[in-house]
Design an enzyme around this catalytic site. Structure first.
Site, PDB file in Angstrom:
ATOM      1  CG  ASP A   1      -0.399  -1.077   0.112  1.00  7.50           C
ATOM      2  OD1 ASP A   1      -0.973   0.025   0.112  1.00  7.50           O
ATOM      3  OD2 ASP A   1      -0.795  -2.311  -0.213  1.00  7.50           O
TER       4      ASP A   1
ATOM      5  CD  GLU B   1      -4.448  -0.672   1.742  1.00  8.70           C
ATOM      6  OE1 GLU B   1      -3.212  -0.570   1.716  1.00  8.70           O
ATOM      7  OE2 GLU B   1      -5.253  -0.153   0.885  1.00  8.70           O
TER       8      GLU B   1
ATOM      9  CG  HIS C   1      -2.072   3.122  -0.670  1.00 12.31           C
ATOM     10  ND1 HIS C   1      -3.290   2.060  -0.443  1.00 12.31           N
ATOM     11  CD2 HIS C   1      -3.010   4.379  -0.443  1.00 12.31           C
ATOM     12  CE1 HIS C   1      -4.483   2.807   0.052  1.00 12.31           C
ATOM     13  NE2 HIS C   1      -4.249   4.076  -0.142  1.00 12.31           N
TER      14      HIS C   1
ATOM     15  CG  HIS D   1      -3.660  -5.029   2.108  1.00  6.61           C
ATOM     16  ND1 HIS D   1      -4.215  -5.924   1.175  1.00  6.61           N
ATOM     17  CD2 HIS D   1      -3.213  -4.019   1.558  1.00  6.61           C
ATOM     18  CE1 HIS D   1      -3.848  -5.481  -0.034  1.00  6.61           C
ATOM     19  NE2 HIS D   1      -3.197  -4.361  -0.030  1.00  6.61           N
TER      20      HIS D   1
ATOM     21  CG  HIS E   1      -7.610  -4.651  -0.913  1.00  6.73           C
ATOM     22  ND1 HIS E   1      -7.025  -4.050   0.168  1.00  6.73           N
ATOM     23  CD2 HIS E   1      -7.005  -4.019  -1.905  1.00  6.73           C
ATOM     24  CE1 HIS E   1      -6.374  -3.165  -0.144  1.00  6.73           C
ATOM     25  NE2 HIS E   1      -5.781  -3.225  -1.367  1.00  6.73           N
TER      26      HIS E   1
ATOM     27  CD  GLU F   1      -2.459  -5.732  -2.914  1.00  2.00           C
ATOM     28  OE1 GLU F   1      -1.627  -4.963  -2.563  1.00  2.00           O
ATOM     29  OE2 GLU F   1      -3.680  -5.227  -3.235  1.00  2.00           O
TER      30      GLU F   1
HETATM   31 ZN   LIG Z   1      -2.759  -0.041  -0.399  1.00  2.00          ZN
END
Ligand SMILES: [Zn+2]
Length: 274
Positions: free
Chosen positions: A8, A10, A61, A105, A117, A135
């Site tokens: 990802d 972030e 992502h 993240h 998030h 996640e």
């Molecule tokens: Zn992401």
């Protein structure tokens, strides 16, 4: 060995703003290169110890088209593009020995956590059998349904904490940055972060930490808290879902992959124009 590596953006060293994860923004072009390089470092670490390992790098992502194929480690297989049924862990059922999650993240609502998030800005919380998961936990629980353990996780300090909480102290982690706030961090230099990732990926292959696959009890009970009642109106249209309160919808499925599919669909509904 077959290793599944999700990446990802972030939780990559240096990234602090959503502009850096948004295609079309000039800052994104740099961030996707940082992301590609961290993925390559993990591949290199795996191959340092097991030159015959088959490594699948999974771009997870936004559009799932961030990693620059020609700049990725040449011995990796790259999985990219969406939509796909199992989202961030699509293909995990294709026979892997372990997973590594890079650039992770924090879950929705985490303070002092860059860009925290859960899938979208409109999911406030996801509870799996009464336990809040972001996640990291949700993806690991799908991997766990196929007996795949998560050996290595990278991101900020909140991700390291989440990983230990989910998998125990045995899991290997790389803290590439210390988040100071939602849009602010103190980060390792990208090259230092890559060195650390390469070392720890190699260590995971050498020592194979005794992390158990993350299993959740079945049938699986999900509760999804959304930002606004209108989003719960949409999620409630899914067969078998029930309204729990103004902005929360619940559903039960026989296993974690089936429940995850419903959550993916809720994520898609949340981005539909209203
Ligand atoms: Zn992401």
């Amino acid at each position: 060995m077959r290793i599944y590596v999700t990446v990802d953006i972030e939780g990559i060293a240096g990234v602090v703003h959503s502009d850096e994860g948004s295609p079309g923004n000039p800052e994104y072009e740099r961030a996707r290169r940082l992301m590609t390089a961290e993925a390559s470092a993990v591949v290199a670490g795996i191959l340092d110890v097991d030159p015959k390992a088959e490594v699948t790098v999974v771009d997870v992502h936004g559009p799932y088209r961030n990693i620059i194929p020609e700049e990725l480690h040449e011995l990796a297989i790259l999985s990219r593009g969406k939509p796909r049924m199992y989202g961030m862990v699509h293909g995990i059922d294709r026979g892997y020995d372990a997973a590594m999650f890079v650039g992770v993240h924090g879950k929705a609502g985490t303070a002092e956590s860059v860009l925290s998030h859960t899938f979208t800005g409109t999911i406030l919380d996801v509870q799996v059998n009464g336990r809040s998961m972001g996640e990291l936990g949700l993806n690991a629980a799908v991997a766990g349904a196929y007996d795949v353990p998560v050996l290595l996780v990278s991101g900020d300090q909140t991700v390291v904490e989440e990983a230990r909480d989910l998998f125990g102290d045995e899991v290997l982690t790389v803290k590439v940055k210390e988040s100071l706030a939602y849009l602010s961090s103190e980060s390792l230099h990208p090259i230092s972060a890559r060195h650390r990732l390469q070392e720890e990926a190699a260590r995971a292959m050498r020592e194979w930490p005794p992390v158990k696959p993350l299993k959740v009890e079945t049938p699986v009970h999900f509760e999804v808290e959304l930002a606004r009642p209108v989003l719960a109106d949409l999620a409630e249209m899914i067969d078998g879902s029930e309204r729990i309160d103004g902005r929360t919808v619940g559903f039960v499925r026989d296993d974690m992959p089936s429940a995850y599919r419903v959550l993916r669909l809720i994520t898609v509904l949340c981005s539909s124009p209203l």
